[in-house]
Design an enzyme around this catalytic site. Structure first.
Site, PDB file in Angstrom:
ATOM      1  N   ARG A 211       0.846  -1.181   0.000  1.00 21.10           N
ATOM      2  CA  ARG A 211       0.000   0.000   0.000  1.00 21.10           C
ATOM      3  C   ARG A 211       0.890   1.242   0.000  1.00 21.10           C
ATOM      4  O   ARG A 211       1.927   1.270   0.665  1.00 21.10           O
ATOM      5  CB  ARG A 211      -0.898   0.032   1.244  1.00 21.10           C
ATOM      6  N   GLU A 240      -4.531   7.258  -5.491  1.00 18.39           N
ATOM      7  CA  GLU A 240      -4.650   6.533  -6.769  1.00 18.39           C
ATOM      8  C   GLU A 240      -5.947   6.937  -7.457  1.00 18.39           C
ATOM      9  O   GLU A 240      -6.972   7.057  -6.782  1.00 18.39           O
ATOM     10  CB  GLU A 240      -4.644   5.026  -6.509  1.00 18.39           C
ATOM     11  N   HIS A 259      -1.289  -0.094  -9.972  1.00 14.74           N
ATOM     12  CA  HIS A 259      -1.900  -1.020  -9.007  1.00 14.74           C
ATOM     13  C   HIS A 259      -2.389  -2.302  -9.704  1.00 14.74           C
ATOM     14  O   HIS A 259      -3.577  -2.647  -9.641  1.00 14.74           O
ATOM     15  CB  HIS A 259      -3.054  -0.338  -8.250  1.00 14.74           C
TER      16      HIS A 259
HETATM   17  C1  GLV Z   1      -4.938  -5.195  -3.989  1.00 14.68           C
HETATM   18  O1  GLV Z   1      -4.353  -4.217  -3.717  1.00 14.68           O
HETATM   19  C2  GLV Z   1      -5.445  -6.102  -3.016  1.00 14.68           C
HETATM   20  O2  GLV Z   1      -5.431  -5.760  -1.811  1.00 14.68           O
HETATM   21  O3  GLV Z   1      -5.860  -7.188  -3.385  1.00 14.68           O
END
Ligand code: GLV
Length: 296
Positions: A211, A240, A259
């Site tokens: 994160r 984001e 991401h």
């Molecule tokens: C993506 O960031 C997830 O937490 O699966």
């Protein structure tokens, strides 16, 4: 939805894109299956169970914790194999200078360079959960020495030469060529990779697939320009999509990805939900209930 309808035709479903979930949907459903809290929802309506289809459940715990009367489970899907490929790709791209070679080729420039091997380097894995362990195994197989830090400092997975408690992070970053963050967003991880920690790095490449909140993003340009960090491969960000104004977009030694390092699959999301549902139907507590105190 098509897969769920096929596997469990006895249930009723409503589906929407995340941003399109309405308060009326939440009054209608008993269960919400999705990654994040829907933007329009100030309350979860009549929902009694949330099954999070992502690995990180931060959207359900902060800034406002999901009502404690609502069951919160998370997907059992393993994101480690995909994130390991994301990390290995970037480690080799830095080591082989793929960006510079592509620039030289575009200009028709013959630009010989030294290429050091990845084998024999050292990676510091920050987070030794399922994802961190899978990345560690793949890197260890490539001849990388793996040191870990974790909340507890306990992890006896064979890929790790040693694992330390997270308090040792500032003392360890100077010894690593690769620093790989696979952390959830919790009060303990926020800001962990601070400017002070960056200042102790000695030319490592930072990889973040956990994160964005773990990294002091504003300090990254300075860390790169002073060569505390040789580079950064970032899949996650504090905001984001990464805003246009972020200098990270344009820094020559930053690799941005949107991401995508470990994407939820339809099979993983639906099977995980059905596994938890089966446990509940059998009167058992599902194996994938989120530990709200730990935050994952
Ligand atoms: C993506 O960031 C997830 O937490 O699966």
């Amino acid at each position: 939805m098509a897969r769920l309808r096929h596997l469990r035709p006895d249930l009723e479903y409503r589906g929407a894109k995340f941003a399109g979930v309405t308060p009326a949907d939440l009054l209608w459903g008993d269960v919400y299956v999705g990654f994040r809290r829907p933007p329009a929802a100030s309350s979860m309506g009549n929902v009694r169970w949330v099954h999070c289809t992502g690995a990180g459940v931060d959207s359900w715990l902060s800034p406002v914790e999901l009502d404690r009367n609502i069951l919160l489970t998370r997907t059992p899907e393993s994101f480690g194999p995909a994130i390991a490929e994301w990390a290995v790709t970037r480690i080799f791209a830095f080591q082989q200078g793929l960006g510079e070679l592509a620039d030289a080729q575009r200009d028709g420039r013959w630009a010989p360079r030294d290429i050091a091997q990845v084998a024999g380097t050292r990676a510091l894995m920050v987070g030794t959960g399922d994802i961190g362990r899978t990345v560690a195994s793949r890197l260890a197989a490539l001849g990388v020495e793996i040191i870990g830090v974790s909340r507890t400092g306990n992890c006896d997975h064979p890929a790790f030469a040693a694992v330390h408690p997270v308090s040792a992070l500032p003392d360890l970053v100077g010894e690593a060529q690769w620093i790989v963050l696979t952390l959830p967003d919790t009060p303990q991880t926020r800001g962990l990779f601070s400017r002070a920690v960056m200042q102790k790095c000695r030319g490592a490449v930072l990889l973040n697939a956990g994160r964005g909140s773990a990294v002091d993003e504003a300090a990254l340009p300075e860390a790169l320009d002073n060569w505390w960090l040789r580079g950064a491969a970032l899949d996650v960000f504090q905001v984001e999509p990464l805003p246009d104004s972020s200098p990270l977009w344009r820094h020559p030694r930053v690799m941005v990805s949107p991401h995508i390092s470990g994407l939820t699959t339809i099979e993983g999301a639906t099977d995980g939900f059905l596994e938890c549902l089966t446990s509940l139907e059998q009167g058992q507590v599902p194996s994938w209930v989120v530990d709200r105190t730990r935050g994952y």
